[in-house]
Design an enzyme around this catalytic site. Structure first.
Site, PDB file in Angstrom:
ATOM      1  N   HIS A  73      14.754 -16.479   2.834  1.00  0.00           N
ATOM      2  CA  HIS A  73      15.184 -17.344   1.742  1.00  0.00           C
ATOM      3  C   HIS A  73      16.696 -17.264   1.544  1.00  0.00           C
ATOM      4  O   HIS A  73      17.331 -18.255   1.172  1.00  0.00           O
ATOM      5  CB  HIS A  73      14.443 -16.976   0.462  1.00  0.00           C
ATOM      6  CG  HIS A  73      12.968 -17.190   0.559  1.00  0.00           C
ATOM      7  ND1 HIS A  73      12.387 -18.421   0.354  1.00  0.00           N
ATOM      8  CD2 HIS A  73      11.971 -16.331   0.884  1.00  0.00           C
ATOM      9  CE1 HIS A  73      11.079 -18.312   0.538  1.00  0.00           C
ATOM     10  NE2 HIS A  73      10.801 -17.055   0.867  1.00  0.00           N
ATOM     11  N   ASP A 125      22.451 -22.093   3.075  1.00  0.00           N
ATOM     12  CA  ASP A 125      22.675 -23.375   3.745  1.00  0.00           C
ATOM     13  C   ASP A 125      23.133 -24.364   2.673  1.00  0.00           C
ATOM     14  O   ASP A 125      22.328 -24.966   1.979  1.00  0.00           O
ATOM     15  CB  ASP A 125      21.387 -23.847   4.413  1.00  0.00           C
ATOM     16  CG  ASP A 125      21.563 -25.151   5.177  1.00  0.00           C
ATOM     17  OD1 ASP A 125      22.576 -25.853   4.961  1.00  0.00           O
ATOM     18  OD2 ASP A 125      20.685 -25.472   5.995  1.00  0.00           O
ATOM     19  N   ARG A 171      21.797 -28.044   2.770  1.00  0.00           N
ATOM     20  CA  ARG A 171      20.409 -28.142   2.313  1.00  0.00           C
ATOM     21  C   ARG A 171      20.309 -27.991   0.799  1.00  0.00           C
ATOM     22  O   ARG A 171      19.783 -28.863   0.105  1.00  0.00           O
ATOM     23  CB  ARG A 171      19.579 -27.054   2.990  1.00  0.00           C
ATOM     24  CG  ARG A 171      18.226 -26.783   2.347  1.00  0.00           C
ATOM     25  CD  ARG A 171      17.725 -25.410   2.745  1.00  0.00           C
ATOM     26  NE  ARG A 171      16.453 -25.080   2.127  1.00  0.00           N
ATOM     27  CZ  ARG A 171      16.315 -24.435   0.974  1.00  0.00           C
ATOM     28  NH1 ARG A 171      17.390 -24.085   0.275  1.00  0.00           N
ATOM     29  NH2 ARG A 171      15.114 -24.148   0.503  1.00  0.00           N
ATOM     30  N   GLU A 179      -3.685 -26.532  -1.094  1.00  0.00           N
ATOM     31  CA  GLU A 179      -5.006 -27.124  -0.917  1.00  0.00           C
ATOM     32  C   GLU A 179      -6.096 -26.373  -1.691  1.00  0.00           C
ATOM     33  O   GLU A 179      -7.196 -26.909  -1.875  1.00  0.00           O
ATOM     34  CB  GLU A 179      -5.368 -27.157   0.570  1.00  0.00           C
ATOM     35  CG  GLU A 179      -4.507 -28.093   1.407  1.00  0.00           C
ATOM     36  CD  GLU A 179      -3.166 -27.497   1.815  1.00  0.00           C
ATOM     37  OE1 GLU A 179      -2.435 -28.151   2.579  1.00  0.00           O
ATOM     38  OE2 GLU A 179      -2.844 -26.363   1.379  1.00  0.00           O
ATOM     39  N   GLU A 184      10.943 -28.877  -0.041  1.00  0.00           N
ATOM     40  CA  GLU A 184      11.753 -28.729   1.167  1.00  0.00           C
ATOM     41  C   GLU A 184      10.786 -28.263   2.244  1.00  0.00           C
ATOM     42  O   GLU A 184      10.622 -27.072   2.493  1.00  0.00           O
ATOM     43  CB  GLU A 184      12.880 -27.714   0.921  1.00  0.00           C
ATOM     44  CG  GLU A 184      13.933 -27.719   2.013  1.00  0.00           C
ATOM     45  CD  GLU A 184      13.568 -26.830   3.177  1.00  0.00           C
ATOM     46  OE1 GLU A 184      12.821 -27.294   4.067  1.00  0.00           O
ATOM     47  OE2 GLU A 184      14.024 -25.683   3.205  1.00  0.00           O
ATOM     48  N   GLU A 189       5.742 -26.129  11.768  1.00  0.00           N
ATOM     49  CA  GLU A 189       5.104 -25.413  10.663  1.00  0.00           C
ATOM     50  C   GLU A 189       4.116 -26.279   9.886  1.00  0.00           C
ATOM     51  O   GLU A 189       3.329 -25.761   9.095  1.00  0.00           O
ATOM     52  CB  GLU A 189       6.120 -24.797   9.690  1.00  0.00           C
ATOM     53  CG  GLU A 189       6.946 -23.689  10.322  1.00  0.00           C
ATOM     54  CD  GLU A 189       7.923 -23.058   9.348  1.00  0.00           C
ATOM     55  OE1 GLU A 189       8.297 -21.904   9.557  1.00  0.00           O
ATOM     56  OE2 GLU A 189       8.315 -23.719   8.363  1.00  0.00           O
ATOM     57  N   HIS A 234      20.865 -24.672   8.663  1.00  0.00           N
ATOM     58  CA  HIS A 234      20.056 -23.592   9.242  1.00  0.00           C
ATOM     59  C   HIS A 234      18.995 -24.146  10.187  1.00  0.00           C
ATOM     60  O   HIS A 234      18.434 -23.397  10.992  1.00  0.00           O
ATOM     61  CB  HIS A 234      19.401 -22.769   8.121  1.00  0.00           C
ATOM     62  CG  HIS A 234      18.189 -23.387   7.515  1.00  0.00           C
ATOM     63  ND1 HIS A 234      18.251 -24.439   6.624  1.00  0.00           N
ATOM     64  CD2 HIS A 234      16.870 -23.112   7.677  1.00  0.00           C
ATOM     65  CE1 HIS A 234      17.033 -24.780   6.258  1.00  0.00           C
ATOM     66  NE2 HIS A 234      16.180 -23.999   6.870  1.00  0.00           N
TER      67      HIS A 234
END
Length: 410
Positions: free
Chosen positions: A93, A99, A102, A177, A192, A201, A341
């Protein structure tokens, strides 16, 4: 200077603080180096007699308590899922927060659109440290629900408390979920979710699940559009250094490794000067309408040479857009903009392409979730150009599988 090491930028040169330590050395014989200091230092190692450092090694450290130290007073629990386990440590993190492209883009998306956040219910998927939840709250959201299944959620709760936002932000630990929000619908979903090569991912799946279950009909997705783009680059020197190395390693043939290594593309920073072709968008996702099944795709591409040069690899990057807000923004991972990143994904070709300005390189790219792990990607690329080195040999597609920072040949 920068050197690539399987997706990691390794800085080589002076020491970490910009200087190189000069240790006096003396060569004793071939293959042996010793320092002058070693002649005068008398080393005497003694076992500890301090309480807590003696006896059975199993009693030196209480493993549970030791690991709990890293979470302060929070309950420590090992993650059963390596994916969520990797996001439990603060280190990953830290890299994302640092970054600036971002983090500042997301901050501006919130703070520059306060009218659309005012008194709204917001869902932050994959909230991590809770930074986006805090941005949304500061932009005027009535309440924000941050969801994350990693251990970092415990830190997020502490961060929310430290910033006096407990009455405005609720952190929920669990899979998107599996959990149930305390509200039926939300006005805004912010996340993000992007991975290397955009889709690595498969976190977008969770965003689409939440969109269908919780987002109001007139709700806002942030971001709401994503594009994957490719171009051809000249990179012959590095390709030679990295892959031809295996042809002869101290007079030992290791071509079997070379054949595998060349099909493991790097996640790396590509300099814009390396790009020798036009760019081509081969995937364009509208997050309001796209379905999970659409994330497996096979599309055509065509790039044209912008100069006479060699194309040694295809480089891919992504852009995402915050276009449904009053002040739209764009986050780009292009080689033409400040590096992030995410960097770029580089796919080295089996055979380099020599082509002249204006000539076209055509082909197809297929992407699907890997059978072995749905968070990995299997990617297949073909390339066709009359200027191929081996003109008599049929163009062979690359069979590549994405794993962590590498794409491994199937």
């Amino acid at each position: 200077y920068q050197r690539r090491v399987h997706g990691i930028i390794k800085m080589q040169g002076p020491g970490r603080r910009g200087y190189k330590k000069n240790y006096p050395v003396k060569y004793v014989k071939k293959g042996t180096v010793t320092t002058e200091e070693s002649k005068t230092v008398n080393i005497a190692v003694k076992p500890s007699d301090e309480e807590g450092f003696t006896g059975d090694p199993q009693n030196w450290i209480d493993d549970k308590e030791f690991r709990k130290m890293f979470a302060g007073t929070m309950d420590y629990k090992e993650s059963d899922d390596p994916y969520f386990g990797s996001y439990s440590h603060f280190g990953i993190h830290e890299g994302m927060l640092k970054d600036d492209v971002r983090t500042r883009t997301y901050m501006n998306a919130c703070m520059q659109n306060k009218d659309q956040f005012k008194d709204k219910i917001v869902l932050d998927i994959g909230c991590g440290t809770g930074i986006l939840s805090i941005f949304a709250s500061r932009a005027g959201a009535k309440h924000v629900y941050g969801v994350d299944n990693a251990q970092i959620a415990d830190f997020a709760r502490a961060i929310v408390k430290d910033n006096n936002l407990e009455d405005k932000i609720t952190i929920i630990k669990g899979k998107m979920e599996d959990i149930t929000l305390p509200v039926d619908k939300v006005d805004i979903i912010i996340s993000e979710w992007m991975g290397h090569f955009l889709l690595y991912e498969s976190m977008l799946d969770s965003v689409l699940f939440a969109r269908d279950k919780y987002l109001k009909a007139d709700g806002i997705l942030m971001p709401d559009r994503a594009r994957l783009i490719m171009a051809g680059i000249e990179d012959s020197q590095y390709k030679h250094e990295k892959y031809d190395f295996w042809d002869n390693v101290y007079d030992v043939k290791m071509q079997c490794i070379k054949r595998v290594a060349i099909s493991e593309p790097l996640v790396d920073v590509v300099e814009k000067q390396q790009i020798a072709t036009t760019a081509f968008t081969f995937l364009d996702l509208d997050l309001y309408t796209v379905k999970v099944k659409d994330l497996d795709f096979a599309n055509k591409y065509e790039i044209k040479m912008t100069r006479n040069d060699t194309v040694d690899a295809l480089v891919c990057w992504f852009d995402v857009f915050f276009s449904k807000v009053q002040n739209p923004l764009k986050l780009s991972t292009s080689p033409y903009t400040r590096s992030t990143h995410w960097r770029q994904a580089v796919f080295y070709l089996n055979h380099p392409i020599y082509a002249k300005e204006g000539e076209a390189i055509q082909g197809s790219i297929a992407v699907k979730k890997a059978v072995t792990d749905f968070r990995d990607l299997d990617i297949k690329v073909s390339y066709h150009c009359l200027s191929l080195i081996h003109i008599s040999e049929p163009t062979r597609p690359l069979y590549i599988s994405y794993a962590v920072f590498c794409l491994k040949k199937k």
